[in-house]
Design a protein around this motif. Structure first.
Motif, PDB file in Angstrom:
ATOM      1  N   PRO A   1      -3.628  33.780 -53.040  1.00 31.92           N
ATOM      2  CA  PRO A   1      -2.486  32.929 -52.657  1.00 31.92           C
ATOM      3  C   PRO A   1      -2.178  31.848 -53.712  1.00 31.92           C
ATOM      4  O   PRO A   1      -2.603  30.708 -53.587  1.00 31.92           O
ATOM      5  CB  PRO A   1      -2.914  32.291 -51.331  1.00 31.92           C
ATOM      6  N   THR A   2      -1.481  32.233 -54.760  1.00 27.16           N
ATOM      7  CA  THR A   2      -1.049  31.297 -55.810  1.00 27.16           C
ATOM      8  C   THR A   2       0.411  31.598 -56.132  1.00 27.16           C
ATOM      9  O   THR A   2       0.905  32.694 -55.830  1.00 27.16           O
ATOM     10  CB  THR A   2      -1.846  31.479 -57.113  1.00 27.16           C
ATOM     11  N   PRO A   3       1.111  30.663 -56.785  1.00 32.47           N
ATOM     12  CA  PRO A   3       2.517  30.929 -57.128  1.00 32.47           C
ATOM     13  C   PRO A   3       2.715  32.194 -57.966  1.00 32.47           C
ATOM     14  O   PRO A   3       3.659  32.956 -57.735  1.00 32.47           O
ATOM     15  CB  PRO A   3       2.938  29.669 -57.895  1.00 32.47           C
ATOM     16  N   ASN A   4       1.838  32.458 -58.933  1.00 30.32           N
ATOM     17  CA  ASN A   4       2.026  33.671 -59.738  1.00 30.32           C
ATOM     18  C   ASN A   4       1.843  34.920 -58.882  1.00 30.32           C
ATOM     19  O   ASN A   4       2.591  35.897 -59.019  1.00 30.32           O
ATOM     20  CB  ASN A   4       1.053  33.683 -60.929  1.00 30.32           C
ATOM     21  N   GLY A   5       0.864  34.891 -57.989  1.00 27.84           N
ATOM     22  CA  GLY A   5       0.677  36.023 -57.082  1.00 27.84           C
ATOM     23  C   GLY A   5       1.884  36.194 -56.163  1.00 27.84           C
ATOM     24  O   GLY A   5       2.320  37.323 -55.893  1.00 27.84           O
ATOM     25  N   HIS A   6       2.437  35.082 -55.706  1.00 25.92           N
ATOM     26  CA  HIS A   6       3.571  35.167 -54.782  1.00 25.92           C
ATOM     27  C   HIS A   6       4.821  35.763 -55.426  1.00 25.92           C
ATOM     28  O   HIS A   6       5.622  36.404 -54.754  1.00 25.92           O
ATOM     29  CB  HIS A   6       3.860  33.776 -54.189  1.00 25.92           C
ATOM     30  N   LYS A   7       5.002  35.550 -56.728  1.00 20.96           N
ATOM     31  CA  LYS A   7       6.160  36.183 -57.388  1.00 20.96           C
ATOM     32  C   LYS A   7       6.102  37.699 -57.179  1.00 20.96           C
ATOM     33  O   LYS A   7       7.108  38.328 -56.848  1.00 20.96           O
ATOM     34  CB  LYS A   7       6.142  35.905 -58.893  1.00 20.96           C
ATOM     35  N   ALA A   8       4.913  38.273 -57.398  1.00 19.45           N
ATOM     36  CA  ALA A   8       4.777  39.733 -57.289  1.00 19.45           C
ATOM     37  C   ALA A   8       4.975  40.206 -55.846  1.00 19.45           C
ATOM     38  O   ALA A   8       5.660  41.201 -55.602  1.00 19.45           O
ATOM     39  CB  ALA A   8       3.405  40.154 -57.811  1.00 19.45           C
TER      40      ALA A   8
ATOM     41  N   GLU B   1     -14.807  38.321 -59.014  1.00 17.82           N
ATOM     42  CA  GLU B   1     -14.321  39.708 -59.022  1.00 17.82           C
ATOM     43  C   GLU B   1     -13.288  39.946 -60.118  1.00 17.82           C
ATOM     44  O   GLU B   1     -13.193  41.039 -60.668  1.00 17.82           O
ATOM     45  CB  GLU B   1     -13.707  40.035 -57.647  1.00 17.82           C
ATOM     46  N   ASN B   2     -12.508  38.898 -60.455  1.00 16.47           N
ATOM     47  CA  ASN B   2     -11.468  39.083 -61.468  1.00 16.47           C
ATOM     48  C   ASN B   2     -12.057  39.247 -62.877  1.00 16.47           C
ATOM     49  O   ASN B   2     -11.354  39.580 -63.814  1.00 16.47           O
ATOM     50  CB  ASN B   2     -10.462  37.927 -61.444  1.00 16.47           C
ATOM     51  N   ARG B   3     -13.372  39.000 -63.009  1.00 15.35           N
ATOM     52  CA  ARG B   3     -14.015  39.191 -64.320  1.00 15.35           C
ATOM     53  C   ARG B   3     -14.882  40.456 -64.340  1.00 15.35           C
ATOM     54  O   ARG B   3     -15.630  40.686 -65.284  1.00 15.35           O
ATOM     55  CB  ARG B   3     -14.838  37.954 -64.686  1.00 15.35           C
ATOM     56  N   SER B   4     -14.787  41.250 -63.291  1.00 20.09           N
ATOM     57  CA  SER B   4     -15.576  42.495 -63.241  1.00 20.09           C
ATOM     58  C   SER B   4     -14.953  43.525 -64.188  1.00 20.09           C
ATOM     59  O   SER B   4     -13.751  43.480 -64.476  1.00 20.09           O
ATOM     60  CB  SER B   4     -15.580  43.055 -61.808  1.00 20.09           C
TER      61      SER B   4
ATOM     62  N   ALA C   1      -7.348  40.169 -69.202  1.00 18.12           N
ATOM     63  CA  ALA C   1      -7.900  38.813 -69.252  1.00 18.12           C
ATOM     64  C   ALA C   1      -8.410  38.369 -67.877  1.00 18.12           C
ATOM     65  O   ALA C   1      -8.773  37.208 -67.684  1.00 18.12           O
ATOM     66  CB  ALA C   1      -6.853  37.830 -69.771  1.00 18.12           C
ATOM     67  N   GLY C   2      -8.390  39.281 -66.920  1.00 15.83           N
ATOM     68  CA  GLY C   2      -8.894  38.952 -65.589  1.00 15.83           C
ATOM     69  C   GLY C   2      -7.960  38.050 -64.801  1.00 15.83           C
ATOM     70  O   GLY C   2      -8.374  37.384 -63.850  1.00 15.83           O
ATOM     71  N   LYS C   3      -6.676  38.028 -65.197  1.00 16.87           N
ATOM     72  CA  LYS C   3      -5.701  37.178 -64.505  1.00 16.87           C
ATOM     73  C   LYS C   3      -5.033  37.954 -63.376  1.00 16.87           C
ATOM     74  O   LYS C   3      -4.940  39.183 -63.412  1.00 16.87           O
ATOM     75  CB  LYS C   3      -4.620  36.735 -65.503  1.00 16.87           C
ATOM     76  N   LEU C   4      -4.521  37.227 -62.400  1.00 18.47           N
ATOM     77  CA  LEU C   4      -3.716  37.837 -61.354  1.00 18.47           C
ATOM     78  C   LEU C   4      -2.302  37.261 -61.444  1.00 18.47           C
ATOM     79  O   LEU C   4      -2.127  36.170 -62.005  1.00 18.47           O
ATOM     80  CB  LEU C   4      -4.345  37.543 -59.986  1.00 18.47           C
ATOM     81  N   PRO C   5      -1.322  37.979 -60.949  1.00 15.69           N
ATOM     82  CA  PRO C   5      -1.379  39.246 -60.235  1.00 15.69           C
ATOM     83  C   PRO C   5      -1.442  40.436 -61.199  1.00 15.69           C
ATOM     84  O   PRO C   5      -1.108  40.323 -62.371  1.00 15.69           O
ATOM     85  CB  PRO C   5      -0.044  39.252 -59.492  1.00 15.69           C
ATOM     86  N   ALA C   6      -1.863  41.574 -60.622  1.00 16.48           N
ATOM     87  CA  ALA C   6      -1.803  42.848 -61.334  1.00 16.48           C
ATOM     88  C   ALA C   6      -1.551  43.935 -60.294  1.00 16.48           C
ATOM     89  O   ALA C   6      -1.722  43.716 -59.094  1.00 16.48           O
ATOM     90  CB  ALA C   6      -3.108  43.110 -62.078  1.00 16.48           C
TER      91      ALA C   6
ATOM     92  N   PHE D   1       0.042  44.210 -65.545  1.00 13.63           N
ATOM     93  CA  PHE D   1      -0.561  42.902 -65.294  1.00 13.63           C
ATOM     94  C   PHE D   1       0.409  41.810 -65.715  1.00 13.63           C
ATOM     95  O   PHE D   1       1.212  41.986 -66.627  1.00 13.63           O
ATOM     96  CB  PHE D   1      -1.920  42.762 -66.011  1.00 13.63           C
ATOM     97  N   GLY D   2       0.351  40.684 -65.005  1.00 10.69           N
ATOM     98  CA  GLY D   2       1.250  39.564 -65.276  1.00 10.69           C
ATOM     99  C   GLY D   2       2.487  39.649 -64.399  1.00 10.69           C
ATOM    100  O   GLY D   2       3.079  40.722 -64.217  1.00 10.69           O
ATOM    101  N   SER D   3       2.867  38.505 -63.823  1.00  9.97           N
ATOM    102  CA  SER D   3       3.995  38.523 -62.890  1.00  9.97           C
ATOM    103  C   SER D   3       5.283  38.984 -63.564  1.00  9.97           C
ATOM    104  O   SER D   3       6.101  39.673 -62.962  1.00  9.97           O
ATOM    105  CB  SER D   3       4.175  37.141 -62.248  1.00  9.97           C
ATOM    106  N   GLY D   4       5.470  38.624 -64.848  1.00  8.34           N
ATOM    107  CA  GLY D   4       6.703  38.999 -65.543  1.00  8.34           C
ATOM    108  C   GLY D   4       6.852  40.502 -65.661  1.00  8.34           C
ATOM    109  O   GLY D   4       7.909  41.063 -65.348  1.00  8.34           O
TER     110      GLY D   4
HETATM  111  N1  LIG Z   1       1.282  34.678 -67.197  1.00  6.33           N
HETATM  112  C1  LIG Z   1       0.552  35.101 -66.031  1.00  6.33           C
HETATM  113  C2  LIG Z   1      -0.324  33.960 -65.574  1.00  6.33           C
HETATM  114  C3  LIG Z   1      -1.319  34.419 -64.569  1.00  6.33           C
HETATM  115  C4  LIG Z   1      -2.298  33.329 -64.137  1.00  6.33           C
HETATM  116  O1  LIG Z   1      -2.502  32.324 -64.817  1.00  6.33           O
HETATM  117  N2  LIG Z   1      -2.902  33.572 -62.967  1.00  6.33           N
HETATM  118  C5  LIG Z   1      -3.878  32.664 -62.422  1.00  6.33           C
HETATM  119  C6  LIG Z   1      -3.583  32.422 -60.951  1.00  6.33           C
HETATM  120  S1  LIG Z   1      -2.045  31.556 -60.728  1.00  6.33           S
HETATM  121  C7  LIG Z   1      -5.259  33.290 -62.525  1.00  6.33           C
HETATM  122  O2  LIG Z   1      -5.379  34.485 -62.703  1.00  6.33           O
HETATM  123  N3  LIG Z   1      -6.290  32.473 -62.364  1.00  6.33           N
HETATM  124  C8  LIG Z   1      -7.658  32.939 -62.344  1.00  6.33           C
HETATM  125  C9  LIG Z   1      -8.333  32.811 -63.677  1.00  6.33           C
HETATM  126  O3  LIG Z   1      -7.710  32.300 -64.630  1.00  6.33           O
HETATM  127  O4  LIG Z   1      -9.491  33.204 -63.767  1.00  6.33           O
HETATM  128  C10 LIG Z   1       1.529  35.528 -64.925  1.00  6.33           C
HETATM  129  O5  LIG Z   1       2.693  35.082 -64.933  1.00  6.33           O
HETATM  130  O6  LIG Z   1       1.159  36.335 -64.067  1.00  6.33           O
END
Ligand SMILES: N[C@@H](CCC(=O)N[C@@H](CS)C(=O)NCC(=O)O)C(=O)O
Length: 203
Positions: free
Chosen positions: A8-15, A37-40, A49-54, A68-71
């Protein structure tokens, strides 16, 4: 089937808003960030890079598509559906404000949160810098929404989805009191049933 990896974060909500708007069937995988889990290895194969959303989508022939990435998620599914990304005169403005949401508004809002809330040591220079920069972006959005109903023009689009979740957080924090156009737009977007469903993901 589409699997959305999120939190539940703004980037996740875009997706999740985008998938709801397009009426696509998807399952939600809530990432356990506390457990790392995001680094598994399994998740890094989807989001390097283990970022969400994907997203992972099973395709015919046993192939899995990853995004991966909201964009990338917003652009890909809008283009596939032929919706939420105008092809005519409004395309340029839509792409500019879409990109503004992805690479300006989102990162600066996250950096302000890191320095103002998360940082063990509060650095006034950094907090002022990001707060001023974020204010500059709200003002830019406010001026744009004084001349058009939506960020791209007359049509709701991925530009609105790319900006809305961060504006909603700012509004909840009482930081948009001087931006009447932005408030008008926020209320308009907030009324959309797909936006309400997307903002509730993951439950
Ligand atoms: N440019 C990426 C940014 C993604 C991002 O920074 N996601 C954060 C959550 S809002 C995240 O993955 N945080 C966990 C971490 O960095 O380990 C997008 O737009 O999706």
């Amino acid at each position: 089937m589409i699997t959305l990896y999120t939190f539940p974060t703004p980037n996740g909500h875009k997706a999740s808003i985008l998938l709801e708007e397009l009426g696509l069937k998807y399952r939600v995988h809530r990432l356990d960030l506390m457990a790392g889990e995001n680094r598994s290895a399994a998740y890094l194969a989807i989001s390097p890079a283990g970022k969400l959303p994907a997203v992972a989508e099973e395709m015919p022939g046993g192939v899995t598509r990853r995004l991966f990435g909201s964009g990338a998620i917003l652009l890909h599914y809008a283009e596939c559906a032929g919706r939420l990304l105008p092809t005519g005169a409004a395309r340029d403005e839509t792409l500019c404000w879409f990109q503004f949401g992805i690479s300006d508004l989102g990162p600066i809002a996250v950096d302000l949160f890191r320095f103002a809330v998360r940082a063990p040591e509060k650095i006034p220079y950094a907090i002022d810098l990001y707060r001023t920069e974020l204010q500059r972006y709200y003002d830019a959005l406010d001026r744009r929404l004084g001349e058009a109903t939506y960020l791209g023009g007359d049509e709701y689009s991925i530009a609105d989805i790319a900006c809305y979740p961060f504006v909603a957080v700012a509004a909840e924090g009482g930081r948009l009191n001087d931006q009447a156009n932005l408030q008008r737009w926020r209320a308009l977007i907030a009324e959309r049933p797909a936006v309400q469903r997307g903002m509730a993901v993951p439950t």
